[in-house]
Design a protein around this motif. Sequence first.
Motif, PDB file in Angstrom:
ATOM      1  N   HIS A  67      -6.829   8.079  -0.475  1.00 47.68           N
ATOM      2  CA  HIS A  67      -8.089   7.615   0.100  1.00 47.68           C
ATOM      3  C   HIS A  67      -8.476   8.206   1.405  1.00 47.68           C
ATOM      4  CE1 HIS A  67     -10.773   4.275   0.912  1.00 47.68           C
ATOM      5  NE2 HIS A  67     -10.396   4.410   2.091  1.00 47.68           N
ATOM      6  N   LEU A  82       0.867  -1.124   0.065  1.00 48.83           N
ATOM      7  CA  LEU A  82      -0.098  -0.086  -0.007  1.00 48.83           C
ATOM      8  C   LEU A  82       0.805   1.207  -0.036  1.00 48.83           C
ATOM      9  CD1 LEU A  82      -2.602  -1.219   2.553  1.00 48.83           C
ATOM     10  CD2 LEU A  82      -2.744  -1.288   0.192  1.00 48.83           C
ATOM     11  N   MET A 109      -6.784  -0.728  -2.699  1.00 50.53           N
ATOM     12  CA  MET A 109      -6.136  -1.233  -1.337  1.00 50.53           C
ATOM     13  C   MET A 109      -6.369  -2.487  -0.693  1.00 50.53           C
ATOM     14  SD  MET A 109      -5.566   2.191   0.772  1.00 50.53           S
ATOM     15  CE  MET A 109      -7.458   2.642   1.113  1.00 50.53           C
ATOM     16  N   TRP A 156       0.802   7.213  -1.424  1.00 50.13           N
ATOM     17  CA  TRP A 156       0.096   7.958  -2.030  1.00 50.13           C
ATOM     18  C   TRP A 156      -1.303   7.636  -2.198  1.00 50.13           C
ATOM     19  CZ3 TRP A 156      -2.714   6.175  -6.153  1.00 50.13           C
ATOM     20  CH2 TRP A 156      -2.271   4.949  -6.964  1.00 50.13           C
ATOM     21  N   LEU A 157      -1.548   6.364  -2.178  1.00 46.39           N
ATOM     22  CA  LEU A 157      -2.839   5.612  -2.093  1.00 46.39           C
ATOM     23  C   LEU A 157      -3.444   5.520  -0.926  1.00 46.39           C
ATOM     24  CD1 LEU A 157      -4.685   3.860  -3.880  1.00 46.39           C
ATOM     25  CD2 LEU A 157      -3.511   1.692  -3.002  1.00 46.39           C
ATOM     26  N   PHE A 191     -10.561   3.571  -4.809  1.00 48.48           N
ATOM     27  CA  PHE A 191      -9.081   3.481  -3.926  1.00 48.48           C
ATOM     28  C   PHE A 191      -9.331   2.407  -2.876  1.00 48.48           C
ATOM     29  CE2 PHE A 191      -6.709   7.818  -4.475  1.00 48.48           C
ATOM     30  CZ  PHE A 191      -6.890   7.803  -5.994  1.00 48.48           C
TER      31      PHE A 191
END
Length: 137
Positions: free
Chosen positions: A47, A39, A87, A42-43, A83
């Motif tokens: 989110h 993960l 994940m 940025w993700l 998002f």
Amino acid sequence: MAFVVLGAWLLTASLGLYLFTIWLRHGGLRQRSAGITRLPVWLIMGHVGLAVAGLLAWSFYLFAHARASAWAACGVVLVVASFGAMMLFRWLPSPGRHAQGGHKTPERHFPVTGVVAHGVCAAATVLLVVAVASRSA
């Protein structure tokens, strides 16, 4: 009904905050190089940031009765959900390169029940947001 959406969104956010603190506590922000974590920062930050922005847009809709804000929250929550799905699929165990080695990544500390509860509440929130926003059109 719009306040039910707010309650569902706040429950989802509190469960997400629980997972986020676990990720932070186990060094999530310190994992910068590729291949260390499933993960990327940025993700997760995208989110979280978009979820907060969507919640603010929904709150504005509730208190200012601005229909455009409901539609904005609807669009944002759909991106947040995508998002989240990304994940989830990256978090699930797999025999890939991230699974090798003895290093336990920060997201490996997430309790399954926490992830499932957050996901179920998020799915309900998305459905409720879309339903209420489309009804207000």
